[in-house]
Write an enzyme that holds these catalytic residues in place. Sequence first.
Site, PDB file in Angstrom:
ATOM      1  N   SER A   8       0.837  -1.203   0.000  1.00 58.68           N
ATOM      2  CA  SER A   8       0.000   0.000   0.000  1.00 58.68           C
ATOM      3  C   SER A   8       0.869   1.250   0.000  1.00 58.68           C
ATOM      4  CB  SER A   8      -0.906   0.002   1.237  1.00 58.68           C
ATOM      5  OG  SER A   8      -1.418   1.301   1.416  1.00 58.68           O
ATOM      6  N   HIS A  33      -1.095  -1.325  -4.321  1.00 54.30           N
ATOM      7  CA  HIS A  33      -2.384  -0.925  -3.748  1.00 54.30           C
ATOM      8  C   HIS A  33      -2.435   0.591  -3.591  1.00 54.30           C
ATOM      9  CE1 HIS A  33      -5.949  -1.869  -1.214  1.00 54.30           C
ATOM     10  NE2 HIS A  33      -5.557  -0.865  -0.446  1.00 54.30           N
ATOM     11  N   ASP A  35      -4.643   3.702  -2.224  1.00 53.12           N
ATOM     12  CA  ASP A  35      -5.755   4.098  -1.359  1.00 53.12           C
ATOM     13  C   ASP A  35      -6.194   5.506  -1.692  1.00 53.12           C
ATOM     14  OD1 ASP A  35      -6.068   1.860   0.577  1.00 53.12           O
ATOM     15  OD2 ASP A  35      -3.942   2.275   0.916  1.00 53.12           O
ATOM     16  N   MET A  37      -8.957   8.503  -0.788  1.00 47.79           N
ATOM     17  CA  MET A  37      -9.894   8.914   0.270  1.00 47.79           C
ATOM     18  C   MET A  37     -10.512  10.270  -0.043  1.00 47.79           C
ATOM     19  SD  MET A  37      -7.489   7.949   3.479  1.00 47.79           S
ATOM     20  CE  MET A  37      -6.551   6.427   3.509  1.00 47.79           C
ATOM     21  N   HIS A  66      -8.254   1.108  -4.193  1.00 46.79           N
ATOM     22  CA  HIS A  66      -9.203   1.005  -3.079  1.00 46.79           C
ATOM     23  C   HIS A  66      -9.791   2.388  -2.821  1.00 46.79           C
ATOM     24  CE1 HIS A  66      -9.645   0.120   1.551  1.00 46.79           C
ATOM     25  NE2 HIS A  66     -10.817   0.291   0.954  1.00 46.79           N
ATOM     26  N   MET A  68     -12.001   4.829  -0.869  1.00 43.49           N
ATOM     27  CA  MET A  68     -12.716   5.050   0.388  1.00 43.49           C
ATOM     28  C   MET A  68     -13.442   6.375   0.233  1.00 43.49           C
ATOM     29  SD  MET A  68      -9.619   3.688   2.739  1.00 43.49           S
ATOM     30  CE  MET A  68      -8.542   3.693   1.322  1.00 43.49           C
ATOM     31  N   MET A 137     -11.624  -5.364   5.216  1.00 41.70           N
ATOM     32  CA  MET A 137     -10.829  -4.432   6.020  1.00 41.70           C
ATOM     33  C   MET A 137     -10.592  -5.015   7.405  1.00 41.70           C
ATOM     34  SD  MET A 137     -10.115  -1.924   4.077  1.00 41.70           S
ATOM     35  CE  MET A 137      -9.218  -1.028   5.365  1.00 41.70           C
ATOM     36  N   ASP A 175      -6.864  -6.169   4.191  1.00 45.85           N
ATOM     37  CA  ASP A 175      -6.222  -4.849   4.200  1.00 45.85           C
ATOM     38  C   ASP A 175      -6.255  -4.240   5.603  1.00 45.85           C
ATOM     39  OD1 ASP A 175      -5.243  -2.351   3.556  1.00 45.85           O
ATOM     40  OD2 ASP A 175      -6.935  -1.763   2.290  1.00 45.85           O
TER      41      ASP A 175
HETATM   42  C1  DX5 Z   1      -6.346   1.931   5.303  1.00 45.96           C
HETATM   43  C2  DX5 Z   1      -5.907   1.531   3.931  1.00 45.96           C
HETATM   44  C3  DX5 Z   1      -4.844   0.510   3.923  1.00 45.96           C
HETATM   45  C4  DX5 Z   1      -3.582   0.914   4.641  1.00 45.96           C
HETATM   46  C5  DX5 Z   1      -2.902  -0.317   5.101  1.00 45.96           C
HETATM   47  O1  DX5 Z   1      -7.454   2.714   5.187  1.00 45.96           O
HETATM   48  O2  DX5 Z   1      -7.002   0.983   3.196  1.00 45.96           O
HETATM   49  O3  DX5 Z   1      -4.558   0.047   2.608  1.00 45.96           O
HETATM   50  O4  DX5 Z   1      -2.722   1.671   3.836  1.00 45.96           O
HETATM   51  O5  DX5 Z   1      -1.793   0.042   5.831  1.00 45.96           O
HETATM   52  P1  DX5 Z   1      -1.207  -0.834   7.006  1.00 45.96           P
HETATM   53  O6  DX5 Z   1      -0.721  -2.120   6.379  1.00 45.96           O
HETATM   54  O7  DX5 Z   1      -0.113  -0.007   7.538  1.00 45.96           O
HETATM   55  O8  DX5 Z   1      -2.310  -1.097   7.997  1.00 45.96           O
HETATM   56 ZN    ZN Z   2      -6.500  -0.034   1.253  1.00 41.88          ZN
END
Ligand code: DX5
Ligand code: ZN
Length: 218
Positions: A8, A33, A35, A37, A66, A68, A137, A175
């Site tokens: 990630s 990956h 993320d 947001m 991903h 969010m 998650m 994740d």
């Molecule tokens: C959290 C993200 C994850 C995050 C995971 O909202 O969706 O992908 O980056 O990071 P770690 O492995 O540090 O929990």
């Molecule tokens: Zn994620």
Amino acid sequence: MSVTISPSLLSADFLHLEEEIKMVNESAADWLHLDVMDGVFVPNISLGFPMLQQAAKIITKPLDVHLMMVEPQKFIPFFQALGARSLGVHYEACTNLHRVVAAIREAGMKTCVALNPHTPVEALTDILEDTDIALIMSVNPGFGGQQFIPRTTDKIRRLKEMIVARGLKTLIEVDGGVDMERGKRLAEAGADILVAGNFIFNAENPADVIRRMKEEIK
Ligand code: DX5
Ligand code: ZN
């Protein structure tokens, strides 16, 4: 078969993003990956679209996105143009999830449905056939480096049973808070894909951690 590893980028050093991406490109990682947001679905904002467009130019691993975000359907064309392999949307963010998933498939991307820790895997019952990847998650979304929620392992087991019983090909991705030991237990429980941010990027030798995850987690 070894597990799929998806580092990630959220935990990368953004002041050295190019080097971090090149490290992943040259590593044993399977996917990358991303993320995304919106500050509404989760109380944080990660990389904005102009940054993603620049980063995507040099990423050579398949993009595992991903979202969010609320109303993720608005952004399907953006991520299609970005070259995403899979597009993950949250079950909790979609009133018309079936329509959103169909639109993602129509746009040529793998469909991914993400579940928050409080959402039972049984919520996927009537969307599982249309879901290429179920993203479970194991922390509340929004931040890297959080503590793994132990109940997740049981959710993975239950979901794997559902998938096998129905003869489906849906892959299970986990994740949040994944490290080597948790990764092993999650793979045993049925996880196919592991996302790891903090465990990889905050290690002394991230490429070596990725290589060891590939070798040691079966
Ligand atoms: C959290 C993200 C994850 C995050 C995971 O909202 O969706 O992908 O980056 O990071 P770690 O492995 O540090 O929990
Ligand atoms: Zn994620």
